[in-house]
Scaffold this motif. Structure first.
Motif, mmCIF file in Angstrom:
data_model
loop_
_atom_site.group_PDB
_atom_site.id
_atom_site.type_symbol
_atom_site.label_atom_id
_atom_site.label_comp_id
_atom_site.label_asym_id
_atom_site.label_seq_id
_atom_site.Cartn_x
_atom_site.Cartn_y
_atom_site.Cartn_z
ATOM 1 N N ILE A 1 0.849 -1.179 0.000
ATOM 2 C CA ILE A 1 0.000 0.000 0.000
ATOM 3 C C ILE A 1 0.890 1.236 0.000
ATOM 4 O O ILE A 1 1.953 1.243 0.616
ATOM 5 N N GLU A 2 0.448 2.289 -0.678
ATOM 6 C CA GLU A 2 1.220 3.516 -0.758
ATOM 7 C C GLU A 2 1.662 3.953 0.651
ATOM 8 O O GLU A 2 0.835 4.057 1.558
ATOM 9 N N PRO A 3 2.960 4.158 0.874
ATOM 10 C CA PRO A 3 3.502 4.336 2.233
ATOM 11 C C PRO A 3 2.859 5.458 3.043
ATOM 12 O O PRO A 3 2.595 5.291 4.233
ATOM 13 N N ILE A 4 2.599 6.596 2.409
ATOM 14 C CA ILE A 4 2.061 7.729 3.172
ATOM 15 C C ILE A 4 0.656 7.434 3.676
ATOM 16 O O ILE A 4 0.339 7.653 4.850
ATOM 17 N N ILE A 5 -0.205 6.901 2.794
ATOM 18 C CA ILE A 5 -1.565 6.604 3.237
ATOM 19 C C ILE A 5 -1.556 5.474 4.254
ATOM 20 O O ILE A 5 -2.371 5.438 5.178
ATOM 21 N N ASN A 6 -0.621 4.529 4.127
ATOM 22 C CA ASN A 6 -0.521 3.447 5.093
ATOM 23 C C ASN A 6 -0.133 3.985 6.468
ATOM 24 O O ASN A 6 -0.632 3.523 7.499
ATOM 25 N N ALA A 7 0.751 4.989 6.479
ATOM 26 C CA ALA A 7 1.143 5.611 7.748
ATOM 27 C C ALA A 7 -0.040 6.335 8.381
ATOM 28 O O ALA A 7 -0.243 6.270 9.599
ATOM 29 N N ARG A 8 -0.835 7.031 7.551
ATOM 30 C CA ARG A 8 -2.030 7.714 8.071
ATOM 31 C C ARG A 8 -3.017 6.694 8.645
ATOM 32 O O ARG A 8 -3.628 6.919 9.690
ATOM 33 N N PHE A 9 -3.149 5.580 7.945
ATOM 34 C CA PHE A 9 -4.076 4.539 8.380
ATOM 35 C C PHE A 9 -3.648 3.954 9.724
ATOM 36 O O PHE A 9 -4.472 3.790 10.637
ATOM 37 N N LYS A 10 -2.362 3.654 9.882
ATOM 38 C CA LYS A 10 -1.865 3.101 11.142
ATOM 39 C C LYS A 10 -2.041 4.091 12.280
ATOM 40 O O LYS A 10 -2.402 3.722 13.408
ATOM 41 N N GLN A 11 -1.810 5.361 12.001
ATOM 42 C CA GLN A 11 -2.009 6.404 13.012
ATOM 43 C C GLN A 11 -3.477 6.458 13.428
ATOM 44 O O GLN A 11 -3.793 6.589 14.623
ATOM 45 N N PHE A 12 -4.377 6.342 12.454
ATOM 46 C CA PHE A 12 -5.811 6.364 12.743
ATOM 47 C C PHE A 12 -6.203 5.174 13.611
ATOM 48 O O PHE A 12 -6.971 5.315 14.574
ATOM 49 N N LYS A 13 -5.697 3.989 13.284
ATOM 50 C CA LYS A 13 -6.009 2.799 14.068
ATOM 51 C C LYS A 13 -5.595 2.965 15.525
ATOM 52 O O LYS A 13 -6.343 2.612 16.448
ATOM 53 N N GLU A 14 -4.431 3.516 15.751
ATOM 54 C CA GLU A 14 -3.941 3.706 17.112
ATOM 55 C C GLU A 14 -4.763 4.753 17.868
ATOM 56 O O GLU A 14 -5.154 4.536 19.010
ATOM 57 N N LEU B 1 -11.507 -4.302 8.133
ATOM 58 C CA LEU B 1 -12.564 -3.644 8.910
ATOM 59 C C LEU B 1 -12.115 -2.285 9.423
ATOM 60 O O LEU B 1 -12.886 -1.317 9.417
ATOM 61 N N ALA B 2 -10.866 -2.209 9.869
ATOM 62 C CA ALA B 2 -10.347 -0.928 10.349
ATOM 63 C C ALA B 2 -10.271 0.079 9.199
ATOM 64 O O ALA B 2 -10.532 1.272 9.382
ATOM 65 N N PHE B 3 -9.934 -0.405 8.009
ATOM 66 C CA PHE B 3 -9.834 0.478 6.851
ATOM 67 C C PHE B 3 -11.206 1.043 6.486
ATOM 68 O O PHE B 3 -11.310 2.214 6.078
ATOM 69 N N GLU B 4 -12.253 0.256 6.624
ATOM 70 C CA GLU B 4 -13.594 0.769 6.375
ATOM 71 C C GLU B 4 -13.891 1.955 7.288
ATOM 72 O O GLU B 4 -14.470 2.961 6.848
ATOM 73 N N ARG B 5 -13.497 1.859 8.534
ATOM 74 C CA ARG B 5 -13.722 2.955 9.478
ATOM 75 C C ARG B 5 -12.876 4.178 9.131
ATOM 76 O O ARG B 5 -13.331 5.317 9.232
ATOM 77 N N PHE B 6 -11.649 3.923 8.719
ATOM 78 C CA PHE B 6 -10.756 4.996 8.302
ATOM 79 C C PHE B 6 -11.354 5.778 7.128
ATOM 80 O O PHE B 6 -11.395 7.025 7.132
#
Length: 237
Positions: free
Chosen positions: A3-16, A27-32
């Motif tokens: 996955i594109e690194p920048i959006i993946n970093a945003r996604f991981k930050q959102f999950k935390e 499922l977490a990505f749907e929420r993101f």
């Protein structure tokens, strides 16, 4: 999966930050995605209602191909019949928007998935329903039916708008077969003679990054300085 690194970093930050680490990535990505897109429609909406994110996330068994649903009345996202009635009490006319989201944590837009998505939305917006639907979808269907009842239709300013978002982490390249599905859906919806306009937006990783960055960088505070009092100088300050 890459996955594109920048959006993946945003996604991981959102999950935390939203304590979603216990969920599988899909499922977490749907929420993101739901959080990002609906925050553009109404900035700060999830800060005002901590339960709303889970309510709009309808993905799962019998989700009719939809991962997120939202309904807007006069620019405000609503989640209950009471909220509809509260708006009606204070407004002579209402404008209604139906928002549907499908999000895939994969680097490809697929025709089959888009077909499932638009078929589900078409069934949801029709008067009769052929697809099985889970309880989360049913709750929104009840709100839709209430808004399309005779008592509410008389105060419509215009026929409701319909907006679809199909999100995937590849690059959107105007694939002719997917564009064809989109155009056919628009024609099918027009035949219902209920909805004013429909739009399908294809959101790739670059677009999603822009959306997420826009909602995290738009919060500002205005300070009224017209009545501030002068302060005497203080050494070292």
């Amino acid at each position: 999966m890459q996955i594109e690194p920048i959006i993946n970093a945003r996604f991981k930050q959102f999950k935390e930050s939203h304590e979603l680490s216990h969920l599988e990535d899909g499922l977490a990505f749907e929420r993101f995605v739901n959080y990002a897109i609906l925050s553009v429609h109404q900035p700060g909406i999830f800060a005002a209602d901590s339960d709303l994110l889970e309510k709009v996330c309808v993905g799962g068994t019998s989700d009719m191909g939809m991962d997120g649903i939202a309904i807007k009345i006069n620019g405000s996202i609503i989640s209950s019949k009471q909220e509809i009635n509260d708006i009606i009490k204070n407004q002579r006319r209402i404008n209604v928007e139906f928002i549907f989201i499908q999000s895939k944590y994969k680097p490809k837009f697929e025709k089959g998935e888009l077909n499932n998505f638009v078929d589900g939305v078409r069934d949801f917006l029709s008067e009769t329903h052929n697809f099985p639907m889970n309880d989360s979808v049913k709750e929104f269907l009840e709100l839709k039916d209430y808004l399309l009842s005779d008592d509410i239709m008389v105060i419509w300013d215009n026929n409701p708008k319909v907006i679809l978002y199909y999100v995937a982490m590849g690059r959107w390249r105007e694939a002719p077969d997917l564009v064809g599905v989109s155009k056919q859906f628009t024609k099918d919806l027009a035949y219902l003679n209920i909805y004013e306009d429909s739009q399908i937006h294809f959101i790739d990783s670059e677009a999603l990054k822009g959306i997420y960055d826009s909602i995290t960088n738009t919060f500002s505070k205005t300070i009224d300085t017209r009545h501030t009092m002068p302060l005497t100088d203080v050494k070292g300050v």
